[in-house]
Write an enzyme that holds these catalytic residues in place. Structure first.
Site, PDB file in Angstrom:
ATOM      1  CE  LYS A  61     -16.259  80.081   9.702  1.00  0.00           C
ATOM      2  NZ  LYS A  61     -17.037  80.811  10.735  1.00  0.00           N
ATOM      3  CE1 TYR A  63     -20.870  46.902  -0.162  1.00  0.00           C
ATOM      4  CE2 TYR A  63     -20.815  49.258  -0.641  1.00  0.00           C
ATOM      5  CZ  TYR A  63     -20.160  48.048  -0.470  1.00  0.00           C
ATOM      6  OH  TYR A  63     -18.802  47.982  -0.617  1.00  0.00           O
TER       7      TYR A  63
HETATM    8  C1  LIG Z   1     -18.079  81.636  10.232  1.00  0.00           C
HETATM    9  C2  LIG Z   1     -18.297  82.978  10.807  1.00  0.00           C
HETATM   10  C3  LIG Z   1     -18.834  84.014  10.033  1.00  0.00           C
HETATM   11  C4  LIG Z   1     -19.427  83.780   8.669  1.00  0.00           C
HETATM   12  O1  LIG Z   1     -20.663  83.137   8.849  1.00  0.00           O
HETATM   13  P1  LIG Z   1     -21.634  82.801   7.617  1.00  0.00           P
HETATM   14  O2  LIG Z   1     -22.840  82.261   8.295  1.00  0.00           O
HETATM   15  O3  LIG Z   1     -20.910  81.789   6.816  1.00  0.00           O
HETATM   16  O4  LIG Z   1     -21.879  84.050   6.883  1.00  0.00           O
HETATM   17  C5  LIG Z   1     -18.868  85.281  10.569  1.00  0.00           C
HETATM   18  N1  LIG Z   1     -18.420  85.524  11.821  1.00  0.00           N
HETATM   19  C6  LIG Z   1     -17.927  84.549  12.608  1.00  0.00           C
HETATM   20  C7  LIG Z   1     -17.482  84.873  13.985  1.00  0.00           C
HETATM   21  C8  LIG Z   1     -17.858  83.244  12.138  1.00  0.00           C
HETATM   22  O5  LIG Z   1     -17.382  82.282  12.927  1.00  0.00           O
END
Ligand SMILES: *Cc1c(COP(=O)(O)O)cnc(C)c1O
Length: 343
Positions: free
Chosen positions: A32, A239
């Site tokens: 994702k 800054y």
């Molecule tokens: C993002 C996500 C994962 C992966 O999680 P990690 O902590 O990056 O391994 C797995 N399952 C769901 C439902 C997620 O939203």
């Protein structure tokens, strides 16, 4: 002069195999948000050649790059749920929607009947998924699901009782059901076989966070030096003049700042930039496109300094900025050219 963001595809594949070798079930890959900013197409393609067949995305439009990379065979699960406006893309890219509510389960039946689907059961996170109170009413309608999944809310702390609570609820509510089951992301997978079920869903561990002992860094980031100046003892830098030279110093100005995902908060901790093996401290404030580094102790003026490398990875940068490695990755600027190596 450009920054160089290097993504090591063989390290990525190695990390996926570390997860795969842990469990007897299917090891998926969560890609994702453009594979946590690293490029979903390249990442999914490399993982598919390592043997991954199951990929998770958050939003419908993320599927296209993944589908192109993995071909028609693999499965793409959509975490965000089913909405009528997404039907065309779901069909075109052959996406498996993960249904989150009784309404989505009805919608699927009415407009996507016979199209594969999965179901998310909320076992206590109270974020996404069918709530336990609705489970009895949806159960009879989901026996042909490709997958039933849930998600742990407190898995970064292995000792948290929420993990065993969620696991037990997941077992109880899905007991006797036929679809394959999945509970764990990276951290939950590290707990061991009790948490693996039929599929694990690692994300951050694939990208180099040290969730398992053998994880390799995937991301390297090297930033160009725009200018070098020698300053006198007592001269302020940046800054608000928050850093003042304690002795005559040599300061390198790098072409990257908080607009590139180098968090302003990093200046509150101790961050180093590396000239090969030599650590040089970040000094003063982080600007939008610039940052200052004390290179007084270097024998030669470098053209680049490295921020992410085998000395300093996404976990330690996150710690310095008081955030999580997920945010460090997702913040990596689109201004950086992504350079894929060992592919
Ligand atoms: C993002 C996500 C994962 C992966 O999680 P990690 O902590 O990056 O391994 C797995 N399952 C769901 C439902 C997620 O939203």
């Amino acid at each position: 002069m450009r920054a160089d963001l290097t993504i090591d595809l063989s390290a990525l594949q190695h990390n996926w195999r570390c997860f795969r070798d842990l469990s007897s079930g299917v090891t998926a890959a969560v890609v994702k948000a453009d594979a946590y900013g690293l490029g979903a197409g390249k990442v999914a393609g490399a993982l598919a050649s390592a043997g991954a067949c199951d990929f998770f995305i958050a939003q419908t439009q993320e599927a296209e790059a993944v589908r192109q990379a993995i071909g028609s065979g693999g499965k793409i699960y959509l975490l965000g749920g089913l909405f009528a406006g997404d039907i065309d893309l779901i069909k075109r890219d052959n996406i498996i929607p993960i249904l989150n509510t009784p309404e989505q389960i009805k919608l699927h039946k009415s407009i996507l009947n016979n199209h594969p689907f999965a179901v998310h059961l909320d076992t206590g996170m109270n974020r996404l998924g069918v709530s336990p109170v609705d489970w009895a009413s949806v159960k009879p309608h989901i026996n042909n699901a490709d997958l039933i999944m849930s998600h742990l809310s407190n898995a970064e702390d292995k000792t948290d009782s929420m993990n065993t609570h969620q696991r037990k609820l997941f077992m109880d509510l899905t007991d006797g059901m036929t679809p394959p089951r999945s509970l764990s992301a990276s951290y939950g997978t590290a707990f061991g076989a009790d948490f693996h079920f039929d599929m694990t869903r690692p994300g951050i561990g694939l990208y180099g966070s040290a969730v398992l002992p053998n994880i390799k860094p995937v991301v390297g980031l090297s930033l160009p030096v725009l200018q070098v100046r020698k300053i006198a003892k007592g001269a302020p830098v940046g800054y608000d003049g928050t850093w003042v030279a304690p002795v005559p110093s040599t300061i390198a100005t790098l072409n990257a700042g908080y607009a590139d995902g180098i968090f302003y908060a990093l200046a509150r901790g101790e961050l180093h930039l590396f000239a090969d093996e030599i650590a040089c401290p970040l000094i003063g404030r982080v600007s939008m496109d610039l940052m200052s580094v004390d290179i007084s102790h270097l024998a030669e003026t470098p053209t680049h300094l490295s921020l992410l490398n085998h000395h300093q990875g996404i976990d330690s940068v996150a710690k310095t900025a008081q955030t999580i490695p997920y945010e460090v990755l997702c913040a990596l600027s689109q201004r950086y050219a992504r350079n894929y190596i060992n592919g």
